[in-house]
Write a protein that holds these residues in place. Sequence first.
Motif, mmCIF file in Angstrom:
data_model
loop_
_atom_site.group_PDB
_atom_site.id
_atom_site.type_symbol
_atom_site.label_atom_id
_atom_site.label_comp_id
_atom_site.label_asym_id
_atom_site.label_seq_id
_atom_site.Cartn_x
_atom_site.Cartn_y
_atom_site.Cartn_z
ATOM 1 N N LYS A 240 103.060 19.051 136.564
ATOM 2 C CA LYS A 240 104.305 18.744 135.879
ATOM 3 C C LYS A 240 105.163 19.994 135.723
ATOM 4 N N LYS A 241 106.448 19.786 135.543
ATOM 5 C CA LYS A 241 107.339 20.903 135.259
ATOM 6 C C LYS A 241 106.874 21.606 133.992
ATOM 7 N N GLY A 242 106.730 22.908 134.078
ATOM 8 C CA GLY A 242 106.280 23.681 132.936
ATOM 9 C C GLY A 242 104.790 23.622 132.701
ATOM 10 N N GLY A 243 104.088 22.754 133.418
ATOM 11 C CA GLY A 243 102.656 22.582 133.202
ATOM 12 C C GLY A 243 101.841 23.784 133.616
ATOM 13 N N LEU A 244 102.172 24.358 134.761
ATOM 14 C CA LEU A 244 101.438 25.527 135.246
ATOM 15 C C LEU A 244 101.612 26.703 134.296
ATOM 16 N N GLU A 245 102.817 26.874 133.784
ATOM 17 C CA GLU A 245 103.101 27.956 132.844
ATOM 18 C C GLU A 245 102.280 27.800 131.567
ATOM 19 N N LEU A 246 102.247 26.590 131.011
ATOM 20 C CA LEU A 246 101.481 26.358 129.785
ATOM 21 C C LEU A 246 99.998 26.566 130.029
ATOM 22 N N ALA A 247 99.461 26.004 131.113
ATOM 23 C CA ALA A 247 98.034 26.120 131.405
ATOM 24 C C ALA A 247 97.620 27.580 131.568
ATOM 25 N N THR A 248 98.451 28.368 132.244
ATOM 26 C CA THR A 248 98.146 29.792 132.447
ATOM 27 C C THR A 248 98.123 30.542 131.117
ATOM 28 N N GLN A 249 99.057 30.219 130.233
ATOM 29 C CA GLN A 249 99.094 30.867 128.921
ATOM 30 C C GLN A 249 97.853 30.514 128.095
ATOM 31 N N LEU A 250 97.461 29.240 128.129
ATOM 32 C CA LEU A 250 96.268 28.830 127.394
ATOM 33 C C LEU A 250 95.021 29.515 127.940
ATOM 34 N N TRP A 251 94.912 29.564 129.243
ATOM 35 C CA TRP A 251 93.762 30.184 129.916
ATOM 36 C C TRP A 251 93.594 31.632 129.456
#
Length: 463
Positions: A240-251
């Motif tokens: 999803k849009k913005g999904g990769l960014e959020l997942a990377t931050q959480l990781w």
Amino acid sequence: MTTSFKSPIIPSEQKFARIHGESHEPDLKSICLYAATGFFWGDATYYRDLKAVQPGTLNNIDEDGFLLDSKPWFNWYYEPHGQSFQESVKQHELLLEQIIDEQVGEQNVILPLSGGLDSRSQAVALHKLGKKVSSYSYSFAGGFKEHEISEQIAKKCNFEFQAFEIPHGYLWDDIEKLAQINGCYSEFTHPRQMAVVEDLRKLDGVFSLGHWGDVLFDRGGDEGIEQNDLVKYIHKKVIKKGGLELATQLWKSWGVEGNFQEYLSEVTLDLLKRIEIKNTSAKVRAFKSMYWAPRWTSINMSVFKAAHPITLPYYDDRMCELICNIPEEHLADRKIQIEYIKQNNPAVAQITWQDHKPYNLFNYHRDKSPNNLPYRVKNKIKRMVNDKMGRKYIQRNWELQFLGDENKQHLESYLFNDTFSNFIDPEIVQKVYASFKNDDQVYYSHPVSMLLTLSLWNNKLRD
């Protein structure tokens, strides 16, 4: 006592089993994948020791809920027969009508209608079979009046019809109830039916739902994609849009070892390798049906089940097996469904196809420049006038939930609380939310929705 369980090719609900030797801790890697795409992958869940029973498998589960063994009884394949296109249309016709007739029997049918092809195909079949149908549709407040197309379909089929409007902020009165219903396995901006579930309870009958017809009866993807490029192709479809960014931050904030994007690619490649199909269009369709349908599409069917029993003609095992034998060129571009509707109910085929407004199933091929310029110009002028008058045109469900002062108060109460801050770094939440408010609402609407979902899980459902 051991319980044996046969999972359908596409399950309509999740079933879980515990795994020996794993700790009951949050599966942070899988939660990151969930944040990126909006669904859990493979058998993953919120917990390391809890797994989702896989589609098309035979499973033995002991009395304590532990999985003893699991083996496939069905593997997706692609073995097209040498039939003509009309023979493929006839196969679809006979099987669709047989399945619907068997599923609903003599019961009254509740049919959600849209401006697309799946529910329109069901309407044609139900009308042809002489079933008693109560139909309905819904539109966003301030958005495209989808119910106007649906009502035309209902009239041509002599169905009862109701139109519902999805209001602003409907989510907040029912969000905790929805969290219990779907287990927080889907973000909360998708199940529009939750806004009208009490109205649906007043209807009589069983639902006939058209989910997954648009995937089975269309091209799965491009053909001839190299294996190395197929992983990237899948990612373009599901992230999803913005999904990769959020997942990377959480990781990074959780200190998970390794790199999220590398993990994403490893998981994707592993799941693809389980599908022994060379044709990449058929392989992508199988991938979606194995890992996307049961973990995303099926999740919010629990909302329908809260009102009445459900039936799903496109989820039927026989429909999945039929797809494995139909040539890709027949499935591509919805050709079989279009031809079925045209042959069996031309009046319904003449009604506008929402994806190709203002064209219908007989002339949708004209939906290209310069033929469609007058409609596009007229539509753009209408939106510009509405914008100047302060009437925002609603196109997406999250606009009804996240925009406006009252929605803002509800949303922030879930995003910014002490319990959630112990699970997800408040700086991540603040950064994502600030970007949503100030930078790009469309891009950051998914990350905000995922944070809202994770907050509900953490605060209400987490063991």
